[in-house]
Design an enzyme around this catalytic site. Structure first.
Site, PDB file in Angstrom:
ATOM      1  N   CYS A 130       0.851  -1.195   0.000  1.00 24.52           N
ATOM      2  CA  CYS A 130       0.000   0.000   0.000  1.00 24.52           C
ATOM      3  C   CYS A 130       0.886   1.244   0.000  1.00 24.52           C
ATOM      4  O   CYS A 130       1.392   1.653   1.051  1.00 24.52           O
ATOM      5  CB  CYS A 130      -0.930   0.008   1.206  1.00 24.52           C
ATOM      6  SG  CYS A 130      -2.011   1.468   1.236  1.00 24.52           S
ATOM      7  N   CYS A 133      -0.172   4.117   2.425  1.00 24.94           N
ATOM      8  CA  CYS A 133       0.139   3.866   3.834  1.00 24.94           C
ATOM      9  C   CYS A 133       1.642   3.913   4.099  1.00 24.94           C
ATOM     10  O   CYS A 133       2.076   4.435   5.129  1.00 24.94           O
ATOM     11  CB  CYS A 133      -0.447   2.526   4.275  1.00 24.94           C
ATOM     12  SG  CYS A 133      -2.258   2.500   4.279  1.00 24.94           S
TER      13      CYS A 133
END
Length: 178
Positions: A130, A133
């Site tokens: 991700c 993130c």
């Protein structure tokens, strides 16, 4: 159960991983809680039972019960967040104005130093792929005063554990059919 058992289980073609695993487990860049929390969280994120069992057993000897639980908490919450934020990112801002509405209380109150929890979340987000993130956790870590070397060492630890898990999965699968 230990890092040594994982090294012994790796096939010859994964010799680099064996050496890297030995090196990362002796790092001086991360303190003991940072290192073992990162290794545990990364192991859980790989979803490989052998890697998690071996690293989990050794992590239990090197982490407080609270830190052990917090590292697993980082994996759990990132399992949700990484899917959500990666998916929302694919939608190119079309849903950015909507409230997520997901509970994430552990991030505010992890039960350990928040920077360590962020480090573990950063490692798991790297394993889970991700980018949103990873960038967000790296920014938070740097604002908290965590050095670039420590962030980079956590990234290396996550990468090594992930590679070990993939090598063992491949070897076990091929042994079962061969």
């Amino acid at each position: 159960m230990s890092i040594e058992n994982l090294k012994a289980a790796l096939p010859e073609y994964a010799k680099d991983l064996k050496l890297n695993l030995g090196s990362i487990s002796r790092t001086t860049v991360l303190d003991e809680e940072q290192l073992w929390g990162t290794l545990l969280a990364s192991a859980a994120a790989t979803r490989n039972a052998q890697v998690l069992a071996e690293i989990g057993a050794e992590a239990a000897d090197n982490l407080s019960a609270q830190a052990y639980q917090a590292a697993l908490g980082a994996v759990s919450i990132m399992g949700m967040n990484n899917v959500f934020y990666r998916g929302r990112g694919f939608l190119e801002g079309q849903y950015d104005d909507l409230r997520a509405g997901l509970r994430m209380n552990i991030i505010a109150n992890p039960g350990v130093d928040k920077a360590n929890f962020e480090l573990w979340s950063f490692a798991v987000s790297s394993v889970n792929g991700c980018s949103h993130c990873v960038v967000a956790h790296e920014h938070t870590l740097r604002e908290a005063g965590v050095g670039r070397e420590a962030v980079f060492e956590a990234l290396k630890a996550a990468a090594i554990v992930c590679g070990v898990a993939q090598a063992l999965t491949a070897a076990q699968t091929l042994a079962a059919v061969g």
